[in-house]
Scaffold this motif. Structure first.
Motif, PDB file in Angstrom:
ATOM      1  N   ILE A 217       0.876  -1.174   0.000  1.00 17.59           N
ATOM      2  CA  ILE A 217       0.000   0.000   0.000  1.00 17.59           C
ATOM      3  C   ILE A 217       0.909   1.219   0.000  1.00 17.59           C
ATOM      4  N   ARG A 218       0.699   2.107  -0.963  1.00 13.35           N
ATOM      5  CA  ARG A 218       1.508   3.325  -1.078  1.00 13.35           C
ATOM      6  C   ARG A 218       0.600   4.545  -1.060  1.00 13.35           C
ATOM      7  N   LEU A 219       1.073   5.625  -0.448  1.00 15.49           N
ATOM      8  CA  LEU A 219       0.342   6.890  -0.454  1.00 15.49           C
ATOM      9  C   LEU A 219       1.029   7.840  -1.417  1.00 15.49           C
ATOM     10  N   TRP A 220       0.283   8.231  -2.432  1.00 15.56           N
ATOM     11  CA  TRP A 220       0.797   9.103  -3.488  1.00 15.56           C
ATOM     12  C   TRP A 220      -0.225  10.197  -3.774  1.00 15.56           C
ATOM     13  N   ASP A 221       0.243  11.259  -4.390  1.00 18.53           N
ATOM     14  CA  ASP A 221      -0.668  12.322  -4.818  1.00 18.53           C
ATOM     15  C   ASP A 221      -1.428  11.913  -6.075  1.00 18.53           C
ATOM     16  N   ARG A 222      -0.844  10.960  -6.837  1.00 19.84           N
ATOM     17  CA  ARG A 222      -1.443  10.469  -8.080  1.00 19.84           C
ATOM     18  C   ARG A 222      -0.890   9.070  -8.343  1.00 19.84           C
ATOM     19  N   VAL A 223      -1.490   8.364  -9.260  1.00 19.08           N
ATOM     20  CA  VAL A 223      -1.003   7.030  -9.628  1.00 19.08           C
ATOM     21  C   VAL A 223       0.400   7.166 -10.203  1.00 19.08           C
ATOM     22  N   ARG A 224       1.314   6.351  -9.735  1.00 23.12           N
ATOM     23  CA  ARG A 224       2.695   6.429 -10.209  1.00 23.12           C
ATOM     24  C   ARG A 224       3.155   5.162 -10.919  1.00 23.12           C
ATOM     25  N   MET A 225       2.297   4.169 -10.953  1.00 21.06           N
ATOM     26  CA  MET A 225       2.610   2.908 -11.629  1.00 21.06           C
ATOM     27  C   MET A 225       1.347   2.427 -12.320  1.00 21.06           C
ATOM     28  N   ARG A 226       1.534   1.475 -13.234  1.00 23.03           N
ATOM     29  CA  ARG A 226       0.366   0.878 -13.881  1.00 23.03           C
ATOM     30  C   ARG A 226       0.638  -0.602 -14.139  1.00 23.03           C
ATOM     31  N   ALA A 227      -0.440  -1.344 -14.251  1.00 25.82           N
ATOM     32  CA  ALA A 227      -0.331  -2.783 -14.508  1.00 25.82           C
ATOM     33  C   ALA A 227       0.465  -3.008 -15.791  1.00 25.82           C
ATOM     34  N   GLY A 228       1.321  -4.022 -15.758  1.00 27.50           N
ATOM     35  CA  GLY A 228       2.124  -4.361 -16.925  1.00 27.50           C
ATOM     36  C   GLY A 228       3.516  -3.763 -16.910  1.00 27.50           C
ATOM     37  N   GLN A 229       3.740  -2.777 -16.059  1.00 30.71           N
ATOM     38  CA  GLN A 229       5.071  -2.193 -15.974  1.00 30.71           C
ATOM     39  C   GLN A 229       6.015  -3.123 -15.233  1.00 30.71           C
ATOM     40  N   ARG A 230       7.281  -2.937 -15.505  1.00 27.80           N
ATOM     41  CA  ARG A 230       8.317  -3.649 -14.770  1.00 27.80           C
ATOM     42  C   ARG A 230       8.940  -2.658 -13.805  1.00 27.80           C
ATOM     43  N   SER A 231       9.224  -3.107 -12.596  1.00 27.50           N
ATOM     44  CA  SER A 231       9.850  -2.259 -11.599  1.00 27.50           C
ATOM     45  C   SER A 231      10.980  -3.059 -10.961  1.00 27.50           C
ATOM     46  N   TYR A 232      11.575  -2.466  -9.940  1.00 27.47           N
ATOM     47  CA  TYR A 232      12.736  -3.094  -9.306  1.00 27.47           C
ATOM     48  C   TYR A 232      12.659  -2.881  -7.802  1.00 27.47           C
ATOM     49  N   ILE A 233      12.979  -3.923  -7.048  1.00 26.91           N
ATOM     50  CA  ILE A 233      13.064  -3.831  -5.595  1.00 26.91           C
ATOM     51  C   ILE A 233      14.498  -4.196  -5.207  1.00 26.91           C
ATOM     52  N   PRO A 234      15.269  -3.253  -4.646  1.00 30.77           N
ATOM     53  CA  PRO A 234      16.631  -3.579  -4.215  1.00 30.77           C
ATOM     54  C   PRO A 234      16.622  -4.751  -3.230  1.00 30.77           C
ATOM     55  N   GLY A 235      17.529  -5.677  -3.440  1.00 27.64           N
ATOM     56  CA  GLY A 235      17.604  -6.850  -2.582  1.00 27.64           C
ATOM     57  C   GLY A 235      16.718  -7.991  -3.052  1.00 27.64           C
ATOM     58  N   ILE A 236      15.834  -7.709  -4.012  1.00 30.29           N
ATOM     59  CA  ILE A 236      14.918  -8.719  -4.556  1.00 30.29           C
ATOM     60  C   ILE A 236      15.172  -8.895  -6.050  1.00 30.29           C
ATOM     61  N   GLY A 237      15.083  -7.801  -6.771  1.00 29.31           N
ATOM     62  CA  GLY A 237      15.254  -7.846  -8.224  1.00 29.31           C
ATOM     63  C   GLY A 237      14.058  -7.249  -8.934  1.00 29.31           C
ATOM     64  N   TYR A 238      13.868  -7.688 -10.174  1.00 27.55           N
ATOM     65  CA  TYR A 238      12.797  -7.147 -11.006  1.00 27.55           C
ATOM     66  C   TYR A 238      11.458  -7.756 -10.633  1.00 27.55           C
ATOM     67  N   ILE A 239      10.431  -6.907 -10.728  1.00 26.21           N
ATOM     68  CA  ILE A 239       9.063  -7.344 -10.456  1.00 26.21           C
ATOM     69  C   ILE A 239       8.166  -6.881 -11.596  1.00 26.21           C
ATOM     70  N   SER A 240       7.050  -7.556 -11.725  1.00 30.12           N
ATOM     71  CA  SER A 240       6.011  -7.155 -12.667  1.00 30.12           C
ATOM     72  C   SER A 240       4.865  -6.565 -11.857  1.00 30.12           C
ATOM     73  N   ILE A 241       4.384  -5.401 -12.268  1.00 34.86           N
ATOM     74  CA  ILE A 241       3.248  -4.776 -11.597  1.00 34.86           C
ATOM     75  C   ILE A 241       1.981  -5.419 -12.166  1.00 34.86           C
ATOM     76  N   LEU A 242       1.231  -6.082 -11.318  1.00 41.12           N
ATOM     77  CA  LEU A 242       0.027  -6.790 -11.758  1.00 41.12           C
ATOM     78  C   LEU A 242      -1.195  -5.884 -11.770  1.00 41.12           C
ATOM     79  N   SER A 243      -1.316  -5.031 -10.754  1.00 39.69           N
ATOM     80  CA  SER A 243      -2.444  -4.106 -10.694  1.00 39.69           C
ATOM     81  C   SER A 243      -2.116  -2.959  -9.755  1.00 39.69           C
ATOM     82  N   VAL A 244      -2.778  -1.845 -10.006  1.00 38.75           N
ATOM     83  CA  VAL A 244      -2.681  -0.667  -9.133  1.00 38.75           C
ATOM     84  C   VAL A 244      -4.095  -0.123  -9.006  1.00 38.75           C
ATOM     85  N   GLU A 245      -4.565  -0.030  -7.784  1.00 40.69           N
ATOM     86  CA  GLU A 245      -5.914   0.479  -7.586  1.00 40.69           C
ATOM     87  C   GLU A 245      -5.969   1.400  -6.374  1.00 40.69           C
TER      88      GLU A 245
END
Length: 165
Positions: free
Chosen positions: A44-72
């Motif tokens: 759960i993230r608190l943002w002023d606006r949506v900053r990610m969208r489903a289908g994007q690839r992101s990165y978590i240090p210490g974990i690696g690459y992730i796929s964003i499945l959904s943002v709601e």
């Protein structure tokens, strides 16, 4: 006609279009093992606006690459215990307490809550993505060197032309 080197140098290099990717997701150390084990598959993230969208690839240090499945967008007070489990918490109240401690300033500013569901890419895909990133960085560096060399050559030609007059 007298044109200074400053006038030549102030011209811009051709732009290099950067690779676009979702922003990096940062987590407290206590969550890294839960993510690695597949017990934490959302945040759960608190943002002023949506900053990610489903289908994007992101990165978590210490974990690696992730796929964003959904943002709601969600309402924190409507979270249930069932909602809390994929976030690594036993109850919704524990999850809300953590959010309040992490995002006190954001809550005070009235920022919106977003549930981001993700999956960690398997090791083989992680390796492939890291190699793609290394090759992309290498290619971008080579393109930049070529652009700089072309700019310098153009500037030198201009100076030679001016010096001949």
């Amino acid at each position: 006609m007298n044109i200074g080197v400053v006038g030549l140098v102030s011209q811009r290099f051709p732009p290099i279009i950067p690779y676009t990717c979702a922003p990096m997701l940062l987590f407290k150390k206590k969550f890294i093992e839960l993510i690695r084990n597949g017990e934490k598959t959302q945040t759960i993230r608190l943002w002023d606006r949506v900053r990610m969208r489903a289908g994007q690839r992101s990165y978590i240090p210490g974990i690696g690459y992730i796929s964003i499945l959904s943002v709601e967008q969600i309402e924190l007070e409507r979270l249930t215990d069932t909602d809390a489990v994929p976030d690594g918490f036993a109850t919704a109240e524990l999850l809300r307490d953590e959010i309040r401690s992490i995002y006190a300033d954001e809550l005070a500013r009235g920022q919106k809550a977003f549930r981001v569901r993700f999956r960690v890419f398997p090791p083989r895909e992680q390796k492939r993505m890291k190699e793609e990133r290394r090759q992309r960085k290498e290619r971008e560096a080579a393109e930049k060197r070529c652009a700089e060399a072309a700019f310098v050559e153009k500037a030198l030609d201009k100076l030679r032309t001016l010096a001949g007059k």
